[in-house]
Design a protein around this motif. Structure first.
Motif: not given
Length: 737
Positions: A161-175, A197-206
């Motif tokens: 869940x650490x990386x899922x929070x970080x991906x959501x954090x980065x997604x809003x920062x990019x927005x 983006x590659x981590x999101x791909x590696x975890x399959x969150x397309x």
């Protein structure tokens, strides 16, 4: 700070009124209110958990009170948006609480212990895993960034869940990146495209990957993005009729066969098109899968029935069919892909998958929370992510520093798969271009360390052989074998590279310690003592002065050439006020005997190629050990030969191994001359490593051989044998300047 001060209604209304002031209508349309968020949570969480999320929101709002983002809005809107993204993934309430608090440790005075007391240890660990390392001094921004990412990735191995929070954090920062400076936009976008983006791909969150790539592309290459977007918009207009025709034909074909399924048109996203154009150096018009269709059905066997239908409908392009159902991608993605020649000769891609595959394709590991798919099958994203995280832990153990670790993670995030089989039929996915050694390390690090040969489809091959799809590989190991430094020239996977470097680093450290002890004792011999008989208090005092933790660290420093043994001895013998009584005339250090088994800390100069029996000298090369030259080598005159930099060495009487040396043979031009010379060299028990031929005047040719010899006497026997060949007019040993 307490969790909530004052009434919750007053706090919320204050925050809302503060956030509204100064914002335009479009900006407000993108903001979420906590009331809307709680209403959304009510759709899948129990009411008591929704109340806990609300309490975390109020705590975060109070902690960030007075802080604003670059856009001017209150800071709490960012954690609220991050929590909303995670809620759309149906994450559990503790993850949502951590999302509300993810910047509290980093940007406020709240301590981790206080957070754990209020919200639980689980939440505190999640927040700490996402927080950057701000309280440590780093020499550069790159080092600080690498250390923070390393911390986050290692926390991810404990809780995904650490990386899922970080991906959501980065997604809003990019927005909301428009509020940043152009320089910051490019830096953050580059990091997003390289890491997140590659981590999101590696975890399959397309869907997260696609949005991160599109936003990163737009901010990093804005002009290229605009040009490509215009070209795509134009192509959509031109081909809209064709797209409609194909979609209608596909739906009619399903109806005729009484197959229940959905047909959807899809368009490749801009960054995907750009990457394909760049990697294949082709024009936009040459990218064949810009337009495609997705057919979603109920069962796996129906997927293959639909494949037959579409192949009957339009002709398939040979070599463009991929079965990711039988052999899933590394992130668990499954589907059938085929490229067809559609109307007007335009190639179109068809993807066929089940509803479950569609959910996995979009949500990846998040589907564990979103749909509770569970299971630990080989194709389950959760199990595949666990395998990847285990590889991260192995890389962490072998990495020298954070920057090196991050570089290897980047390599591991761009697989470009090749699929091969073990002898037992297990499928392994490796990075395209992977070799036999990469495969061996993918099996197990011990298999990689001890591999000597391999069989591909029952045929013996070299270790540097590049693997192709569908091959079956069997690794042959031998006890006592160790990795070859030359493997680093051809391995491509991060796991192989890290294991090889880690093993060699440990071997080198042990060799450096042994060699450093020999160097120190060689200097102490002149004073009729050795390290074992020195006063331990002197050694302890010296280690404290130099901030070394142990005597082995001192040996390692000397062996690598970072400290000169002569200077270490002078300091050891003068501690406690004693004098070292000697002069340059009567101080003759013991010559160090080179045995040839010292390993990587003793290097032999390529300019003069010293071999046992030569008069030799050595120069310190800080960080690498010593470099041995022939005493008459001309390059020594151009080196730093100040006192203390040069080491008095000699060959040991029982020097072992084979050493490269070079000879030049002048021979008359005759057919088969090279074979005659090579045969004579082989007669004397030497191996030819390399040969270079240079024609001189049409009558004679110079042949330069690099040979492996055991000693100067061995080389002399080879040269005497060559002089017996009538065609040879001259033989010399080569020394390069």
């Amino acid at each position: 700070m307490s969790a909530v001060t004052g009434s919750t209604t007053d706090t919320t209304s204050t925050l809302i009124s503060e956030s509204v002031s100064g914002l335009t209508a479009p900006a407000l349309a993108q903001r979420y209110l906590i009331s809307d968020f709680c209403s959304y949570l009510d759709t899948y969480l129990p009411s008591e958990q929704v109340r806990e999320c609300y309490r975390a929101y109020l705590f975060g709002a109070e902690a960030h009170l007075g802080q604003k983002r670059k856009s001017g809005e209150p800071y709490i809107y960012h954690p609220l948006a991050v929590a909303r993204i995670l809620a759309e993934m149906r994450m559990d309430y503790r993850c949502l609480i951590a999302a509300f608090l993810h910047d509290v440790l980093e940007d406020t005075a709240i301590a981790k212990e206080q957070m754990a007391a209020l919200f639980g240890e689980d939440v505190a660990e999640l927040v700490d895993g996402v927080s950057k390392l701000n309280r440590i001094d780093f020499q550069s921004r790159a080092e600080a960034q690498a250390a923070s990412l390393r911390k986050m990735l290692l926390a991810m191995t404990r809780d995904i869940r650490v990386i899922l929070i970080k991906l959501a954090d980065r997604l809003h920062n990019m927005r909301t990146l428009d509020a940043m400076s152009p320089e910051a936009c490019r830096r953050i976008s580059r990091e997003t495209l390289d890491i997140f983006a590659p981590i999101a791909n590696r975890l399959g969150i397309n869907w997260v990957r696609v949005e991160l790539e599109e936003l990163g592309f737009a901010h990093y290459w804005p002009w290229r993005q605009r040009v490509l977007r215009h070209a795509l918009h134009k192509a959509v207009g031109v081909r809209s009729e064709m797209i409609g025709t194909v979609e209608t034909a596909l739906k009619r074909a399903l109806q005729q066969e009484d197959i229940a399924g959905r047909v959807e048109g899809r368009r490749k996203h801009l960054y995907g098109i750009y990457n394909k154009m760049r990697n294949k150096t082709c024009h936009f018009a040459d990218v064949v899968d810009v337009f495609g269709f997705r057919v979603t059905v109920d069962r796996v066997d129906t997927c293959y029935r639909v494949l037959g239908l579409v192949h009957n409908l339009y002709k398939p392009v040979p070599g463009r069919f991929k079965d990711y159902i039988a052999i899933p991608k590394a992130n668990g993605y499954q589907a059938l892909h085929t490229v067809l020649v559609g109307p007007q000769g335009i190639q179109i891609e068809i993807q066929i998958r089940t509803e479950d595959m569609q959910r996995i394709a979009e949500s990846g590991i998040a589907a564990h929370w979103l749909y509770k798919t569970g299971g630990q099958a080989a194709t389950n994203p959760t199990a595949l992510a666990a395998d990847w995280l285990q590889n991260l832990l192995e890389m962490q153990r072998e990495a020298g520093n954070s920057v090196e670790f991050l570089e290897h993670v980047k390599v591991d995030l761009f697989p470009g798969e090749v699929y091969v089989f073990t002898p037992k039929g297990k499928i392994l996915s490796l990075k395209r271009g992977a070799t036999v050694v990469d495969f061996a390390y993918a099996i197990h690090s011990d298999v990689g360390n001890r591999c000597v040969h391999a069989l591909i489809d029952r045929r013996m091959v070299n270790l540097n052989t590049v693997l192709r799809n569908g091959q079956t590989i069997e690794i042959i190991t031998a006890p006592g074998t160790r990795p070859n430094p030359g493997w680093l020239n051809f391995v491509v996977t991060a796991k192989a590279r890290m294991n090889i470097r880690g093993y060699l680093k440990n071997i080198r450290q042990r060799e450096a310690q042994t060699f450093g002890q020999r160097l120190l004792n060689a200097e102490l011999t002149a004073f009729k003592t050795d390290i074992e008989h020195l006063n331990p208090l002197r050694i302890a005092t010296y280690l404290e002065e130099t901030q070394l933790t142990s005597i082995n660290d001192l040996f390692n420093e000397i062996g690598l050439g970072n400290r000169l043994a002569a200077l270490v001895v002078r300091r050891l013998l003068t501690i406690e006020g004693e004098e070292v009584v000697h002069s340059a005339q009567n101080h003759h250090p013991h010559q160090l005997a080179i045995q040839g088994t010292e390993g990587m800390v003793v290097n032999f100069a390529r300019c003069c190629r010293p071999i046992p029996g030569d008069d030799i000298t050595a120069l310190f090369n800080p960080g690498r050990g010593i470099v041995v030259h022939r005493a008459e080598c001309r390059n020594l005159n151009g080196r730093d030969n100040k006192q203390g930099k040069q080491l008095d060495v000699r060959w040991s009487e029982d020097a072992q191994g084979e050493y490269p040396t070079e000879i030049r043979v002048e021979i008359g031009n005759r057919r088969g001359a090279l074979a005659v010379v090579a045969g004579a060299i082989a007669e004397q028990g030497s191996n030819i490593e390399n040969v270079v031929s240079r024609e001189k005047d049409g009558m004679t040719t110079d042949l330069e051989f690099q040979l492996l010899v055991k000693s100067r006497q061995h080389l002399a026997r080879i040269m005497r044998r060559l002089r017996q060949i009538p065609l040879i007019t001259r033989i010399v040993r080569i020394t390069r300047s």
